[in-house]
Design a protein around this motif. Structure first.
Motif, PDB file in Angstrom:
ATOM      1  N   UNK A 109       0.789  -1.224   0.000  1.00 21.50           N
ATOM      2  CA  UNK A 109       0.000   0.000   0.000  1.00 21.50           C
ATOM      3  C   UNK A 109       0.822   1.274   0.000  1.00 21.50           C
ATOM      4  N   UNK A 110       2.133   1.162   0.202  1.00 20.18           N
ATOM      5  CA  UNK A 110       2.989   2.355   0.239  1.00 20.18           C
ATOM      6  C   UNK A 110       3.148   2.964  -1.153  1.00 20.18           C
ATOM      7  N   UNK A 111       3.417   4.260  -1.162  1.00 18.48           N
ATOM      8  CA  UNK A 111       3.790   4.955  -2.392  1.00 18.48           C
ATOM      9  C   UNK A 111       5.265   5.320  -2.256  1.00 18.48           C
ATOM     10  N   UNK A 112       6.069   4.839  -3.200  1.00 16.74           N
ATOM     11  CA  UNK A 112       7.524   4.996  -3.141  1.00 16.74           C
ATOM     12  C   UNK A 112       8.011   5.731  -4.381  1.00 16.74           C
ATOM     13  N   UNK A 113       8.952   6.666  -4.178  1.00 18.36           N
ATOM     14  CA  UNK A 113       9.607   7.363  -5.283  1.00 18.36           C
ATOM     15  C   UNK A 113      11.050   6.886  -5.379  1.00 18.36           C
ATOM     16  N   UNK A 114      11.524   6.720  -6.615  1.00 24.46           N
ATOM     17  CA  UNK A 114      12.894   6.260  -6.842  1.00 24.46           C
ATOM     18  C   UNK A 114      13.548   7.042  -7.965  1.00 24.46           C
ATOM     19  N   UNK A 115      14.819   7.358  -7.795  1.00 24.28           N
ATOM     20  CA  UNK A 115      15.627   7.977  -8.851  1.00 24.28           C
ATOM     21  C   UNK A 115      17.078   7.591  -8.605  1.00 24.28           C
ATOM     22  N   UNK A 116      17.836   7.008  -9.610  1.00 22.54           N
ATOM     23  CA  UNK A 116      17.360   6.646 -10.913  1.00 22.54           C
ATOM     24  C   UNK A 116      17.037   5.161 -11.051  1.00 22.54           C
ATOM     25  N   UNK A 117      16.335   4.911 -12.098  1.00 16.67           N
ATOM     26  CA  UNK A 117      15.818   3.567 -12.342  1.00 16.67           C
ATOM     27  C   UNK A 117      16.925   2.575 -12.676  1.00 16.67           C
ATOM     28  N   UNK A 118      17.839   2.991 -13.566  1.00 12.45           N
ATOM     29  CA  UNK A 118      18.931   2.105 -13.973  1.00 12.45           C
ATOM     30  C   UNK A 118      18.424   0.839 -14.611  1.00 12.45           C
ATOM     31  N   UNK A 119      18.900  -0.297 -14.147  1.00 14.76           N
ATOM     32  CA  UNK A 119      18.495  -1.595 -14.693  1.00 14.76           C
ATOM     33  C   UNK A 119      17.210  -2.125 -14.072  1.00 14.76           C
ATOM     34  N   UNK A 120      16.703  -1.463 -13.043  1.00 14.19           N
ATOM     35  CA  UNK A 120      15.423  -1.859 -12.458  1.00 14.19           C
ATOM     36  C   UNK A 120      15.501  -2.971 -11.442  1.00 14.19           C
ATOM     37  N   UNK A 121      16.688  -3.288 -10.955  1.00 12.27           N
ATOM     38  CA  UNK A 121      16.828  -4.361  -9.969  1.00 12.27           C
ATOM     39  C   UNK A 121      16.074  -4.030  -8.681  1.00 12.27           C
ATOM     40  N   UNK A 122      16.348  -2.866  -8.111  1.00 15.10           N
ATOM     41  CA  UNK A 122      15.654  -2.462  -6.884  1.00 15.10           C
ATOM     42  C   UNK A 122      14.173  -2.214  -7.148  1.00 15.10           C
ATOM     43  N   UNK A 123      13.851  -1.588  -8.264  1.00 17.17           N
ATOM     44  CA  UNK A 123      12.466  -1.258  -8.580  1.00 17.17           C
ATOM     45  C   UNK A 123      11.574  -2.491  -8.550  1.00 17.17           C
ATOM     46  N   UNK A 124      12.087  -3.599  -9.072  1.00 19.13           N
ATOM     47  CA  UNK A 124      11.319  -4.842  -9.114  1.00 19.13           C
ATOM     48  C   UNK A 124      10.949  -5.309  -7.708  1.00 19.13           C
ATOM     49  N   UNK A 125      11.897  -5.231  -6.789  1.00 21.57           N
ATOM     50  CA  UNK A 125      11.614  -5.638  -5.409  1.00 21.57           C
ATOM     51  C   UNK A 125      10.713  -4.638  -4.700  1.00 21.57           C
ATOM     52  N   UNK A 126      10.884  -3.350  -4.995  1.00 22.49           N
ATOM     53  CA  UNK A 126      10.007  -2.334  -4.409  1.00 22.49           C
ATOM     54  C   UNK A 126       8.559  -2.578  -4.823  1.00 22.49           C
ATOM     55  N   UNK A 127       8.376  -2.928  -6.092  1.00 25.33           N
ATOM     56  CA  UNK A 127       7.019  -3.151  -6.607  1.00 25.33           C
ATOM     57  C   UNK A 127       6.340  -4.304  -5.883  1.00 25.33           C
ATOM     58  N   UNK A 128       7.069  -5.390  -5.663  1.00 26.29           N
ATOM     59  CA  UNK A 128       6.472  -6.517  -4.954  1.00 26.29           C
ATOM     60  C   UNK A 128       6.162  -6.135  -3.508  1.00 26.29           C
ATOM     61  N   UNK A 129       7.020  -5.310  -2.902  1.00 26.61           N
ATOM     62  CA  UNK A 129       6.822  -4.940  -1.500  1.00 26.61           C
ATOM     63  C   UNK A 129       5.567  -4.088  -1.311  1.00 26.61           C
TER      64      UNK A 129
END
Length: 311
Positions: A109-129
């Motif tokens: 339910x959280x809203x998270x901001x990220x910069x920069x995306x890069x290869x998306x490794x962290x983004x993928x885990x953030x999305x599942x969280x």
């Protein structure tokens, strides 16, 4: 909050379908991501595998080739995706990622901001969280990297949880429409101190910021900038030490001079008083654990800070 498309909902409990992304596992150090396409085949040292044989099987299934060789079809979890994705930039690995999610206090339910995306490794885990009702807004100044990341999130079924934007956060800051909405912000930038004031405006009361930097000099300058609007500033260096476990004889372990479990054992030899016979001494088999010979250094420093209350 963005509506959730049930047809794209992240789920690995269903059977594999035509068009799905699967992780083909040959061995622990040899995996690849493949899109299932009826009529296509995978050829490797184990033989030829028909994609049509994969459709209808569950993730985790063992499938055989025309030669009797086999591979496993695994779900593209964030952990596996981190190991097989294309490295467009330096990526964060599992040890750092798990630490980031915990200390940013990210929950569904959280809203998270990220910069920069890069290869998306962290983004993928953030999305599942944050799933199923949260959202991740990630930004990269490089347009082609953003396009590639967006395509990857489509492949992994995360497009309904992630919005990818092209924006120079260091120069422009985060979009004003997200002001005061973020539960947490993550920065992976060469000059994070330029984006910290904007990050503070995006956070809710008591929100948390994390900045990733490969150099300690960047940490010092970023921390100095944080002090005006943030409190509880802490920096961590994550070092991962891997152990290997195997059954063998004590002499085998003592003989591994290089510390590698794959090296040939040196057996102790003792000559008799006559000096003509050679006797090998061995102990009973036992299970032992030892650190790997290759010690991997850290990927960078993680600095966390909490937004000061306005009261």
């Amino acid at each position: 909050m963005l509506p959730i498309d049930s047809t794209k909902k992240l789920s690995f409990t269903r059977c594999i379908r035509d068009g799905d992304l699967v992780i083909v596992y040959e061995r622990y150090d040899n995996m690849k991501a493949i899109k299932v396409c009826d009529g296509s085949v995978l050829e490797n040292r184990f033989g030829v595998f028909k994609h049509s044989d994969w459709v209808g099987k569950q993730f985790g299934s063992k499938v055989f080739s025309n030669k009797g060789g086999f591979v496993y079809l695994l779900a593209p979890t964030p952990e596996l995706w981190t190991l097989v994705l294309s490295h467009r930039t330096q990526i964060l690995y599992i040890a750092d990622i798990s630490f980031v999610i915990m200390f940013l206090e990210i929950v569904p339910g959280c809203l998270v901001l990220e910069s920069g995306t890069g290869s998306g490794s962290l983004t993928t885990s953030l999305a599942r969280a944050v799933a199923p009702k949260g959202h991740v807004y990630t930004f990269d100044f490089h347009e082609q990297r953003a396009v590639s990341a967006r395509e990857d999130f489509e492949k992994t079924g995360l497009s309904n949880l992630v919005t990818v934007g092209v924006r120079d956060i260091q120069g422009e800051g985060f979009p004003d429409e997200l002001s005061g909405m973020a539960d947490s912000v993550f920065l992976d930038l060469p000059q994070p101190w330029l984006a910290i004031p904007s990050a503070g405006k995006m956070l809710k009361q008591d929100g948390i910021l994390c900045s990733f930097s490969p150099c300690i000099e960047q940490v010092g300058r970023a921390s100095e900038t944080m002090r005006s609007s943030f409190t509880d500033i802490r920096t961590f260096e994550i070092l991962l030490r891997t152990y290997e476990v195997r059954e063998g004889k004590l002499d085998d372990f003592q003989g591994d001079e290089a510390g590698s479990l794959g090296s040939l054992p040196r057996k102790r030899r003792q000559r008799s008083n006559e000096g003509s016979n050679v006797r090998e001494t061995t102990g009973p088999p036992t299970v032992m654990a030892r650190p790997c010979s290759e010690a991997k250094g850290h990927t960078g420093y993680l600095t966390f800070a909490r937004l000061k209350c306005l009261s």
